[in-house]
Design a protein around this motif. Structure first.
Motif, short mmCIF file in Angstrom:
data_model
loop_
_atom_site.label_atom_id
_atom_site.label_comp_id
_atom_site.label_asym_id
_atom_site.label_seq_id
_atom_site.Cartn_x
_atom_site.Cartn_y
_atom_site.Cartn_z
N ALA A 170 33.39 31.71 46.80
CA ALA A 170 33.03 31.19 47.91
C ALA A 170 31.66 30.64 48.11
N GLU A 171 30.95 30.99 47.46
CA GLU A 171 29.23 30.52 47.76
C GLU A 171 29.33 29.40 46.94
N SER A 197 36.52 28.63 48.49
CA SER A 197 36.80 29.82 49.63
C SER A 197 38.25 30.38 49.45
N ARG A 198 39.01 29.37 49.40
CA ARG A 198 40.49 29.77 49.34
C ARG A 198 40.79 29.76 47.65
N GLN A 257 34.34 44.02 40.93
CA GLN A 257 34.09 43.01 40.31
C GLN A 257 34.97 41.75 40.76
N ARG A 258 36.21 42.01 41.10
CA ARG A 258 36.97 40.88 41.73
C ARG A 258 36.30 40.43 43.01
N SER A 259 36.07 41.28 43.94
CA SER A 259 35.50 41.15 45.11
C SER A 259 34.35 40.38 44.97
N GLN A 260 33.32 40.83 44.04
CA GLN A 260 32.22 40.13 43.73
C GLN A 260 32.30 38.62 43.45
N GLN A 274 34.98 36.93 43.77
CA GLN A 274 35.42 35.91 45.10
C GLN A 274 34.39 35.54 45.88
N GLY A 275 33.37 36.54 46.02
CA GLY A 275 32.32 36.20 46.96
C GLY A 275 31.47 35.22 46.47
N ARG A 276 31.07 35.11 45.05
CA ARG A 276 30.24 34.12 44.29
C ARG A 276 31.25 32.68 44.28
#
Length: 190
Positions: free
Chosen positions: A141-142, A146-147, A132-135, A137-139
């Motif tokens: 970034a979208e 991004s940082r 969930q954390r990874s997803q 962070q991806g959202r």
């Protein structure tokens, strides 16, 4: 998902910021900042996952000596390093254990700011999984973030879903938020 602009809420009080800065500066001077940051995140996660630990931190009935003893024993049992153990001992001696979470969040936020990152405060009913954390962070970034350094909090009043605050922007996918919006819409239709 609803996105709203709200006045930026400072998640860390002035006192918590001063303690956070003191720990960050001390760890930097000792050349142990990466180690201390890892431990701060670990302690923050442990507090988030333990209701008993959160109750202990809010218990104002303990005197300074007793709370420092218990906090020290707990820090040692959890395996944290000397710098963080002594720091939490000072916080306990100064009767500031109730602000420990804010102080830890302040250390994370300070580090993110110094590295040019944006702090995202995530509130969810249960701790996030690594996936969930990874997803998330991806959202983010979208969405142009991004940082991002994430500070996670557990909030059962959300009923389900989560809220993500980045600066003054709030992304609200919580059930409580949906119910509030529905209630407001029904008031407007009446």
């Amino acid at each position: 998902m609803t996105v709203t602009q709200e006045p930026q809420i400072r998640p860390v009080s002035g006192v918590a910021q001063r303690y956070a800065r003191a720990l960050y500066d001390y760890a930097s001077e000792q050349g142990a900042i990466s180690d201390v940051l890892r431990q701060v995140r670990g302690l923050r996660e442990a507090i988030g996952q333990s209701a008993d630990l959160r109750v202990f931190l809010r218990d104002a009935r303990l005197d300074e000596r007793r709370s420092a003893e218990v906090a020290g024993a707990l820090m040692e049992k959890l395996g944290f390093g000397d710098a963080l153990r002594r720091f939490v001992g000072v916080i306990a001696s100064n009767r500031r254990l109730s602000e420990l979470v804010s102080i830890l969040d302040g250390v994370i936020a300070l580090d993110a700011t110094l590295r040019g990152e944006v702090v995202a405060e995530i509130r969810s009913t249960q701790p996030l999984t690594d996936m969930q954390r990874s997803q998330l962070q991806g959202r983010l970034a979208e969405a142009g973030y991004s940082r991002v350094s994430m500070i996670e909090r557990t909030d059962t009043s959300l009923i389900g879903g989560m809220t993500v605050r980045v600066g003054s922007t709030l992304f609200d996918t919580s059930i409580a938020g949906r119910l509030t919006r529905l209630q407001n819409a029904m008031k407007g239709a009446a």
